[in-house]
Design a protein around this motif. Structure first.
Motif, PDB file in Angstrom:
ATOM      1  N   GLY A   5       5.705  -1.816   9.264  1.00 42.24           N
ATOM      2  CA  GLY A   5       5.347  -0.409   9.313  1.00 42.24           C
ATOM      3  C   GLY A   5       5.830   0.348   8.094  1.00 42.24           C
ATOM      4  N   ASN A   6       5.484   1.618   8.034  1.00 39.08           N
ATOM      5  CA  ASN A   6       5.888   2.479   6.917  1.00 39.08           C
ATOM      6  C   ASN A   6       7.410   2.526   6.824  1.00 39.08           C
ATOM      7  OD1 ASN A   6       6.185   4.424   4.982  1.00 39.08           O
ATOM      8  ND2 ASN A   6       5.792   6.114   6.380  1.00 39.08           N
ATOM      9  N   ARG A  44       0.858  -1.193   0.000  1.00 42.48           N
ATOM     10  CA  ARG A  44       0.000   0.000   0.000  1.00 42.48           C
ATOM     11  C   ARG A  44       0.888   1.236   0.000  1.00 42.48           C
ATOM     12  NH1 ARG A  44      -2.144   3.220   4.088  1.00 42.48           N
ATOM     13  NH2 ARG A  44      -1.278   1.821   5.688  1.00 42.48           N
ATOM     14  N   CYS A  92       1.231  -5.143   3.478  1.00 41.45           N
ATOM     15  CA  CYS A  92      -0.006  -5.524   4.154  1.00 41.45           C
ATOM     16  C   CYS A  92      -0.411  -6.942   3.761  1.00 41.45           C
ATOM     17  CB  CYS A  92      -1.151  -4.577   3.786  1.00 41.45           C
ATOM     18  SG  CYS A  92      -0.912  -2.864   4.284  1.00 41.45           S
ATOM     19  N   ARG A 111      -4.184  -5.662   6.711  1.00 44.08           N
ATOM     20  CA  ARG A 111      -3.538  -5.480   8.014  1.00 44.08           C
ATOM     21  C   ARG A 111      -2.038  -5.308   7.769  1.00 44.08           C
ATOM     22  NH1 ARG A 111      -1.045 -10.257   9.701  1.00 44.08           N
ATOM     23  NH2 ARG A 111      -1.587 -12.107   8.448  1.00 44.08           N
ATOM     24  N   GLU A 112      -1.435  -4.370   8.451  1.00 52.37           N
ATOM     25  CA  GLU A 112      -0.021  -4.089   8.246  1.00 52.37           C
ATOM     26  C   GLU A 112       0.848  -5.226   8.772  1.00 52.37           C
ATOM     27  OE1 GLU A 112       1.360  -0.366   9.655  1.00 52.37           O
ATOM     28  OE2 GLU A 112      -0.103   0.819   8.521  1.00 52.37           O
ATOM     29  N   VAL A 157       3.906   0.381   2.543  1.00 54.11           N
ATOM     30  CA  VAL A 157       3.587  -0.463   3.686  1.00 54.11           C
ATOM     31  C   VAL A 157       3.203  -1.840   3.167  1.00 54.11           C
ATOM     32  CG1 VAL A 157       2.072  -0.812   5.670  1.00 54.11           C
ATOM     33  CG2 VAL A 157       2.790   1.498   5.053  1.00 54.11           C
TER      34      VAL A 157
END
Length: 311
Positions: free
Chosen positions: A178-179, A148, A164, A174-175, A162
């Motif tokens: 993390g970024n 994403r 997911c 759902r992650e 990210v």
């Protein structure tokens, strides 16, 4: 098969389907006396701007997608066009799910699920609300991931990404990590590792001129396993994992680069004309070097006769 822009091994590696310009072609692979695979063309289909291929073996169909997000169902045996859909927007290559349906994600965040038998939508189009890239189904077909995209921090930074997990029943994400603000995330075939590309911080340099840092991470924990700095030029991109997860292949303007997935150390540099994303066969013993005028299907072991010159 002199020029290959994209390719897909089908029939458990016994054949290969290629894209060259507006031609989609299937070649059966015959083993020569020296052990190499020799392609023999079976059929040709004409599809303008074709950009991706996915095999639906249970339905005997090859799903070809063009740059508008229009899908074509090709008969695997004859190359005849069985059905086609309306365009939904450009996206990366779709995936075939465990239940045999085809899932496609556009760069504008639209998710589309089709039945490969007739091209009809299994469920309505779903808008994810963010840009989506790189749908990936793990080898055991028990984890579906998607990248994403989120806006960049500033004009001097890349777009954030990210990783997911995607629930196909609800389309909820759902992650998993993390970024990272990477400029590329590529999951291994078994889903346990991910290759991330970062642009090295250099406030005075343009984005495209910055060195790259490639890092292999544990997908679930985010822990770094190995990393390497790559200084341009040349800029190697379009990484592809081998099915066994041992090697990662890249392409640049004039060569294919192979590195160890355990260390990211270069092991082979194979020159070629306008290289595109390489493709491994399902068993991992052969790789199609997609190139202009000199495309070839080569045993992986032979590639190491072209060692990386700086190592």
């Amino acid at each position: 098969m002199k020029t290959v822009d994209r390719a897909l091994f089908v029939d458990d590696g016994a054949a290969i389907v290629t894209i060259a310009g507006n031609r989609v072609e299937k070649h059966v692979l015959q083993r020569a006396a020296d052990g190499n695979l020799v392609p023999k063309r079976l059929w040709t289909a004409r599809i303008r701007y074709c950009s991706a291929l996915v095999e639906a073996p249970q339905q005997g169909t090859i799903i070809a997608t063009d740059t508008s997000g229009r899908h074509f169902g090709l008969c695997n045996a004859s190359g005849g066009i069985l059905w086609q859909t309306a365009p939904v927007g450009e996206g990366d290559r779709g995936v075939l799910l465990a239940d045999g349906t085809f899932l496609f994600a556009t760069w504008h965040g639209l998710l589309q699920r089709l039945d490969p038998r007739d091209g009809r939508e299994v469920s309505g189009l779903f808008q994810a609300g963010s840009q989506l890239r790189k749908l990936h189904l793990t080898r055991g077909k028990d984890l579906l991931t998607v990248v994403r995209l989120i806006p960049a921090i500033s004009s001097r930074d890349p777009v954030g990404e990210v990783l997911c997990g995607l629930d196909i029943g609800t389309m909820a994400m759902r992650e998993l990590m993390g970024n990272t603000f990477t400029s590329g995330m590529y999951v291994s075939p078994d889903g346990r590792k991910i290759l991330c590309r970062y642009l090295v911080t250099d406030p005075a340099g343009e984005l495209r001129a910055r060195p790259s840092k490639w890092v292999v991470k544990d997908t679930m924990t985010g822990a770094g396993l190995c990393e390497r700095i790559v200084t341009p030029p040349p800029a190697f991109a379009q990484p592809v994992w081998s099915p066994d997860g041992l090697w990662i292949a890249f392409s640049s303007r004039d060569a294919h680069l192979f590195v160890s997935a355990d260390t990211l150390a270069p092991v082979a540099l194979v020159p070629g004309t306008f290289p595109q994303r390489p493709v491994f066969n399902p068993a991992g013993g052969f790789v199609c070097l997609c190139r202009t005028d000199d495309a070839v299907i080569a045993p992986v072991g032979e590639l190491f006769r072209w060692p990386f010159p700086d190592e």
